[in-house]
Design an enzyme around this catalytic site. Structure first.
Site, short mmCIF file in Angstrom:
data_model
loop_
_atom_site.label_atom_id
_atom_site.label_comp_id
_atom_site.label_asym_id
_atom_site.label_seq_id
_atom_site.Cartn_x
_atom_site.Cartn_y
_atom_site.Cartn_z
N ILE A 11 0.96 -1.28 0.14
CA ILE A 11 0.07 0.06 -0.06
C ILE A 11 0.81 1.15 -0.07
O ILE A 11 1.36 1.53 1.04
CB ILE A 11 -1.03 -0.09 1.30
CG1 ILE A 11 -1.75 -1.20 1.43
CG2 ILE A 11 -1.62 1.40 1.33
CD1 ILE A 11 -2.80 -1.36 2.64
N PRO A 12 1.09 1.86 -1.23
CA PRO A 12 2.28 2.88 -1.38
C PRO A 12 2.09 4.13 -0.70
O PRO A 12 1.74 4.98 -1.39
CB PRO A 12 2.42 2.98 -2.80
CG PRO A 12 1.20 2.48 -3.49
CD PRO A 12 0.42 1.56 -2.53
N CYS A 13 1.72 4.07 0.44
CA CYS A 13 1.50 5.62 1.19
C CYS A 13 2.51 6.35 0.86
O CYS A 13 2.32 7.96 0.97
CB CYS A 13 1.41 5.27 2.56
SG CYS A 13 2.45 4.59 3.52
N HIS A 14 3.90 6.23 0.67
CA HIS A 14 4.91 7.08 0.25
C HIS A 14 4.75 7.99 -0.92
O HIS A 14 5.40 8.95 -1.24
CB HIS A 14 6.17 6.21 0.28
CG HIS A 14 6.21 5.20 -0.76
ND1 HIS A 14 5.74 4.24 -0.83
CD2 HIS A 14 6.67 5.45 -2.27
CE1 HIS A 14 6.05 3.23 -2.09
NE2 HIS A 14 6.47 4.27 -2.94
#
Length: 154
Positions: free
Chosen positions: A113-116
């Site tokens: 989950i690429p919250c970056h």
């Protein structure tokens, strides 16, 4: 059924196992096909390869809103950056930028989950909950921008 947590920031396999055991004391560590796939994807990712994190997830926790935020973030393509406000609007809740940020700070499955890939509207990094903080977030964004031209995910 799916990946429920990604544990990063440890120096060795044994310290990762200890961290997992402290989170899930009754679970025996066994590497199955899905875990092996994720491990391989993460290793390739950190080696600079463009990878699509298309693996099934099983959220261990989270409110309905948090889960909606986490699922929406998965639609942000490799190498792209969106704002907290953009994500709030996508969720049909344009005033919820802070709530989106709070949900991302509790993301149990970073990188997959690429919250970056979510930053403040002024272009600053905003927060990042992994060890290494915003400096690591910037490195991940830079890594993806550098390699984006090789292959598109999504």
């Amino acid at each position: 059924k799916g990946i429920g947590r990604v544990v990063l920031g440890h120096e060795s396999s044994s310290s990762v196992k200890k961290a997992i055991q402290s989170l899930y004391p009754s679970v025996e560590h066994e590497e199955d096909d899905l875990l092996g796939k994720v491990k391989g994807l993460l290793l390739k990712y950190f080696d600079g390869e463009v990878v699509c994190m298309d693996v099934p997830l099983e959220f261990p926790s989270g409110t309905l809103f948090q889960r909606k935020v986490w699922e929406s973030v998965r639609s942000i393509p490799y190498g792209d950056i969106k704002t907290y406000g953009w994500l709030a609007e996508k969720l049909l809740n344009p005033g919820a930028s802070r709530a989106v940020g709070n949900a991302l700070s509790k993301n149990p499955i970073p990188l997959i989950i690429p919250c970056h890939r979510v930053v403040r509207s002024d272009g600053k990094m905003g927060g990042f909950s992994l060890s290494g903080g915003t400096m690591l977030k910037k490195k991940l964004i830079d890594l993806e921008k550098k390699n984006k031209r090789f292959k598109a995910c999504n």
